[in-house]
Every structure is written in C-alpha cells, then in structure tokens.
Write an enzyme that holds these catalytic residues in place. Sequence first.
Site, PDB file in Angstrom:
ATOM      1  N   HIS A  56       0.847  -1.197   0.000  1.00 45.12           N
ATOM      2  CA  HIS A  56       0.000   0.000   0.000  1.00 45.12           C
ATOM      3  C   HIS A  56       0.881   1.245   0.000  1.00 45.12           C
ATOM      4  CE1 HIS A  56       0.748  -0.783   4.271  1.00 45.12           C
ATOM      5  NE2 HIS A  56       0.468   0.477   4.526  1.00 45.12           N
ATOM      6  N   ASP A  60       5.766   4.397   5.326  1.00 44.62           N
ATOM      7  CA  ASP A  60       6.578   3.380   5.990  1.00 44.62           C
ATOM      8  C   ASP A  60       6.558   2.046   5.244  1.00 44.62           C
ATOM      9  OD1 ASP A  60       3.873   3.141   6.703  1.00 44.62           O
ATOM     10  OD2 ASP A  60       4.367   1.941   8.468  1.00 44.62           O
ATOM     11  N   HIS A  61       5.875   2.003   4.094  1.00 44.02           N
ATOM     12  CA  HIS A  61       5.863   0.794   3.264  1.00 44.02           C
ATOM     13  C   HIS A  61       6.308   1.061   1.826  1.00 44.02           C
ATOM     14  CE1 HIS A  61       3.702  -2.046   6.005  1.00 44.02           C
ATOM     15  NE2 HIS A  61       3.346  -0.896   6.566  1.00 44.02           N
ATOM     16  N   ASP A 167       0.113  -4.392   6.095  1.00 51.62           N
ATOM     17  CA  ASP A 167      -0.872  -3.919   7.081  1.00 51.62           C
ATOM     18  C   ASP A 167      -2.257  -4.353   6.607  1.00 51.62           C
ATOM     19  OD1 ASP A 167       1.268  -2.762   8.288  1.00 51.62           O
ATOM     20  OD2 ASP A 167       0.757  -0.696   7.752  1.00 51.62           O
ATOM     21  N   HIS A 389      -5.537  -1.456  11.688  1.00 45.99           N
ATOM     22  CA  HIS A 389      -4.717  -2.636  11.943  1.00 45.99           C
ATOM     23  C   HIS A 389      -5.545  -3.624  12.745  1.00 45.99           C
ATOM     24  CE1 HIS A 389      -0.805  -0.956  10.622  1.00 45.99           C
ATOM     25  NE2 HIS A 389      -1.272   0.191  11.095  1.00 45.99           N
TER      26      HIS A 389
END
Length: 746
Positions: A56, A60-61, A167, A389
């Site tokens: 996604h 942070d990804h 996530d 989450h």
Amino acid sequence: MLGAGQEVGRSCCVLQYRGKTVVCDTGVHPAYSGMASLPFIDDLDWSTVDCILITHFHLDHAAALTYITEKTNFKDGKGKVYMTHPTKAVHKFMMQDFARMSSSTSDALFSPMDMEMSIVSIVPVSVHQLINVCPGISFTPYHAGHVLGACMFLIDIAGLKILYTGDYSREEDRHLVKAELPPIRPDVLIVESTYGVHSLEARDEKEGRFTSLVHSIIRRGGHVLLPAFALGRAQELLLILDEYWKKHPELHNVPIYYASNLAKKCMAVYQTYIHTMNANIRTRFAKRDNPFVFKHISNVPQTRGWEKKIAEGPPCVVLASPGFMQVGPSRELFELWAPDARNGLIITGYSIEGTLARDIMTEPEEFTGLKGNTIPRKISVDTISFSAHVDYAQNSEFIQSVKAQHVVLVHGEQTNMGRLRAAMTSKYKERDEDVKIHTPRNLETLKLSFRGERVAKAIGTLAEKPPQPNDVLSGLLVAKDYSYTLLDPRDLRDFTGLSTCIVTQRQRIVIGVGWDLVRWHLDGMYGKVEEGLDKDGVLTLRVMGVLDIKQTQEHELTIEWESSASNDMIADSTLALITGIDKSPASVKQSFTSGIPVAPAEGEAGSKEKSSSDADVELPDSNLNDTADKGNTPSRIEEVVGTVGNEEGEKEKEDGGDAAVVAMDTTEELPAKEGSEPAPPAPSLTTDDQTGKTDSESEGAPPDATMSDATVQGEGEAGPQQPNRRSNDSDGGTDSDDGAELQVHD
C-alpha cells in the site's frame, strides 16, 4: 529482514528461495530522516532482485522505493515493481509531496526527477489477478482492508507458497472491505504484529466516544486537532464527522477543515476507485450520492498564515497531516494550540516509537518545538484508535485460519511481538499443533524448513465431477513453473495451448525363416496373435493389439506401432524375438516336427561335413530311465555331433582317454506334425566303455540321432577337464567354449 524486524517502520522483507529473490515493501522510518530512515539496503545486491511488491501507499511501506530503483544497482538487473492500480495513483501524489517536503533539507534522498522515473517503471495490477513475474515466481493480490488499494500478496516461489499480509484489517468500516482469507493454504505466513495482544474497542463504541469528545471540546470554545495521514483513516473520520454534523443542526456553523496539501488530489482518486470499496459506498454512488462530496467539510484556505487565523478564530475541527506530527500542518497547529487548555488533541491512529505523537501521549507538561523552543502543553490529549490494523482477537483468528506451517511476525515493537508469540504458542500447544512462530530482528536471516507438498489441480473434463473417496484420477500431469495441472489428454489444447500428435514408428527386418515359424514364435511368447490383412491387403500379425507385423516381401517384415512408453517396450521385445528366430534351438525342433524350414545359424555352414565319429556319445542311465518313465518319446531325435576341437581333446582320444560325453534330456514332448505316423519308442542306448560306441550304432542304427537340450562334457586323465556346456532353448542359442562346439544338422 531489512526493516520492520521487531520495530514499526521501514518495512522491507526479502524472500530468497532456489535462486529467486522477492522483496516485499520498501518503506522509510517516520522517526528518522535522510539515509537513517531507509531500510538496511546495503545488505542486499539489488541487481539480483526479481521483483518488488508494494502492499500500500503509506510512507513506511513505499517511500524508499524511488531511492532503491534510482540510486542502487536495481536498475542493472531485470527486476520489476508491482502494486495495485489505486496504490500507484495515490503513491504518485504521496511521493511528490514527500520529495517537496524533503527538498528543503540537506539530507534529501532523491530529486523530483528521480521520483518521476521511478513511477514510470511501476507495473499496476488488479486484485485477484495472477501475475507470472518470471519462470518460478508468480503472485496473486488479495484485499487487505487498511487503506484504499491495500493488498496482501500470495507469492509462489518455485512451488513454495508465502502469504505476506502487510498492514491489514479484518473489520469492514464505512468505505473499505475487510481483508480476505486466501483460498490456498500457504507454507509460510508473514503477518503484522502491530498491536500484539491488545484488543481494540468495538466500532460503535469508539465512534460514539469520538463524536462525543469532539462535541464537548467545541462546547467549551476550543479547537479540535485530529492528526491523520492524508489518505486512509482521514477519509473514514471525515465520513463519521459529516454524518454526525448532518444529525446535529447546532453544529452547522462550526467548520470542519481538511488541512492537507494532497486533499483535492487524493479525493479525486477516491472517487475514481469507488468500485474497489464496500457495498455501502457502491450503493450510494449508484444512486448518484457520492459519499466523498462532503456537505460540512472544506479545505483550509491556501493563504499565508492560515494557521494563526484559524487559531485565533471561532471553534472548529481540523484534520491535518501527517499523523505522527513530525512536520507539516499538524505539527504547526499543535504548537499554536498547545498552550490553550480549551483546545483538544485526539490521536486517532497508531503512533510509532520516537515520533511526537507517541511522546505526547504521555501528556508531558512541555515539549520542544521545531525551532528548539520550549512550549508548555495545556491542550487536552485523548486517544481513540481508528487504526486500520488488526487487534489481537482479529489477528489470532486470521493466523489460525490460514494454517501455515511457519508464522513470521513483523511490523511490531519487540514487546508486543514477544507477547503475541507467547500467546499464539500457547494456543497451538493446547490444540496439539506443530506450528513454528518466528520473531526475526533487523538484518537477521531466518532459514525455514518445511514439509513441501506438491499439489496438482484437476481442470477441464476431470473437474466436471467431484471425485469421491478412493477414486482414481488418471490424466496428463502438466508441470509449468513448479505448478502442476492434471487434465484429460483431450483438453490439452484448450487449457495449455499445447498441440498433440501421434508418432508412428516402422522397422524393416530381413529374415531367413518362414512366416509360419515367425507366427509360431510370437504365439509362444505373447499367447494368441491376431492374423489378417491390412487395408492394402498385406498379410499382418497384430501383437497385443498395439503392434503390427507385416510380410511386405518374401524375406522381409515391417513392424509398425504407435509410439508410447508401453508400446515401445513391446516393439523392443518383438524385435529381439524375431531377430533371434534363426538361431533358436526351438526353431530347429519346430522345423523337424512340423516341417517348417529354418536357415542354418551363422557360422555353421560346412558343419555337415563333420562326422559322428569325431566324438563318442555317452548317454547316462538316469536320463534314459527318466525318459522311459515318462512314456511317450519323440519319434525322431535330432542329430547332435559334439566336437572337441582343441588339441588336448584330440590327444586324449588318441591316448584312449574318455572322449566328450553328450547327455540328452528327452523329457519334453515335441508336437507331432499333422497327418504323420505315431512315433515309435526311442531305442535303448547303452555305452561300450571299451569301444566308445553305443549299442544303437553297433546294431546298425542310423547315424542321424536327434537330441534336445544336449550337454557336452569333456573328461580326460591326461588333459584338463573341459567346462560344461548346455544348449538352452530359452535364450535362442548355445553357450560357446574354446575348443568345443555344438553343431546341428538338418
């Protein structure tokens, strides 16, 4: 693990198996800046990477992707980058904003030009679409919830199946579907552990608490700050607030601002990908009620100093990015509003260790501003998690439903990850299941061993009727890139694109025996052999229904068959049988009893010139007695002349020593020729040790004697003993010894 190992941030997981390399996610750590925020990219040769999969668009990804594709040797290899269509659309806007924000600092990771080049190389994919990256690697994306376009990847590397969740959320909210459970059981599950063993509030309860808290802050004349990322939870919160404002007319004069540089662009993306959202959103959109056209929400005025104007104005609600309040509008508004006790801060998502959002949750009396000044904190701080989450209940249920042999926990702080591991280990122990749970650290190489299963998928005609227990399925097993498919041969062209053909083999043989003798040998070997004419009128023998033997000329045969593993073996055995007919002692017996002519064996020409006096014949009494007991004996005995051709044998005979001994076995009854006279009993033979002649010879018996299975033994006192020799019908010939030969006369 190059990132997200016992930490939250800079997710980067490297999978290597059988020479293939797949990288899942390439994010940065929000608590750091510059090179320190990147994953540990120096520990991997990026030119060997076959593909990068981005789950996604969150920073942070995905934010380190541009640096990896443009600043490392990744571009020297053949690797590709994949993400879903919505993720690519939003990722472009996110990276433009990220590059703009970091360009003002000295530790910028890349330029806007690098970002544009990276975007071009991304391959967009759809959910549930099977993607074959290269031979040995394929993957299928599945819905993961969390944010628009988020997916989990079911990866197949050389037959090893790995599910990487990224996530994910198992709760359907106001606009997104919940994460799916893939229909295929993976060998390895790589799953987030963000909340560890914590359980979150029920959705209705936290929405009620959230709206009540916002309303109470407004009543006391304060401003409400909701730090959130531009995309994801912000849209969920806007839907909740817009619906609440609609139900409370007294709030219509209180503005709700969406403070994000990406606001307009991102909302356009959401309206474009309505079809990827849940049924509630799609139904409203079908009725021309676009849920993302808000009635009570507006963007902040794009004028210099708007933050101070809002702070000095009447009560309002502001959703500002980023969610961690490191920099940007959310940080500037917080520093302005923090000294006023009437204002309120509501943390609505997960906060990473080392960020201001995480530090402020402890409610310190003061904090340090961006300019290094100390700012007192009197603003109220509350936490209501709308984080998309999974909590412990949802995560544990999903992990157990997947039923993987190995579970790897990532994207979680060390404490939370350890507690989740202990809880899941206890669950599996109670159920007596052997499941390994791993919690690798950054830069730790985790080597897994597992029980591999090769599963073949039945398709086409074979899949029309579900098989029952103990049913046997037979078909063609097609292997492609470590995947196996079982199908009916008739479906090969339709399902695999392969064409089929039949290979017909022909072998021509020149023989010196007659057709009847060939048929007799084939009957003896294969049982009944069909005889007839082919379509051209050629005399044909069919062996075991698969092989045809045609008499194309007087001494020429043509063997014809459709090639296959079993048919080729039958053809080999038939060929060996036919080529050995003229050397087989059985052919000799059959030729004398039935009158079928047979050509002499090779090397035996001129053997008729040998005389029977070349060797003495001795018949053991035991054989004669056995023959007499059996009753009927052959009417004719084939003449066998044993010749001892070595010098020692000749010398022994001259010296009066024992000559070669021929023992015969007449226990086999030979078939009589049709119309022939009954065979008379065999004459009794005795041996005269002195003369070396048999009684039959002395009485004037004809010299042509027929014996089957003759054994020639050489004995002598002066010379060495000759080795035994036996003719064997089964192998179609006789053993040969130096100095001795067994000759057969017509």
